[in-house]
Design a protein around this motif. Structure first.
Motif: not given
Length: 101
Positions: A61-89
């Motif tokens: 968290t000390l690597k972050l600067s004092c302004w907004s940050a966008v957070i993502y979770c990208d994932w892939r299933l063992n079947s090869g299907i890929r998805g992502a969370s909705n990013p949030f700020t």
């Protein structure tokens, strides 16, 4: 949500339509001003029945600067299907002591 620099928040992603146990690869990514500041792999997180969570360290968290940050979770299933969370700020603010304690 807000991240306070120097603290150790836990970021939790909940999955309603897929089985978390089928996730083969996942990444948590935090971006500020178009630059990737932090990436964590699935092995850095904690997996439960329907969630993946990552606890950030003080150093993270000390690597972050004092302004907004966008957070993502990208994932892939063992079947090869890929998805992502909705990013949030989130806002990022200083704590009273902006160093590792």
């Amino acid at each position: 949500m807000e991240i306070i620099r120097g603290t150790t928040p836990i970021l939790i992603f909940t999955f309603d339509t897929i089985e978390v146990s089928d996730i083969d690869v996942a990444y948590l990514t935090i971006i500020q001003n178009g630059t990737t500041i932090l990436t964590k792999e699935l092995t850095d997180g904690t997996v439960s029945e329907n969630t993946i969570s990552w606890q950030l360290s003080q150093e993270d968290t000390l690597k972050l600067s004092c302004w907004s940050a966008v957070i993502y979770c990208d994932w892939r299933l063992n079947s090869g299907i890929r998805g992502a969370s909705n990013p949030f700020t989130v806002g990022v603010t200083n704590s009273g002591k902006t160093e590792v304690i």
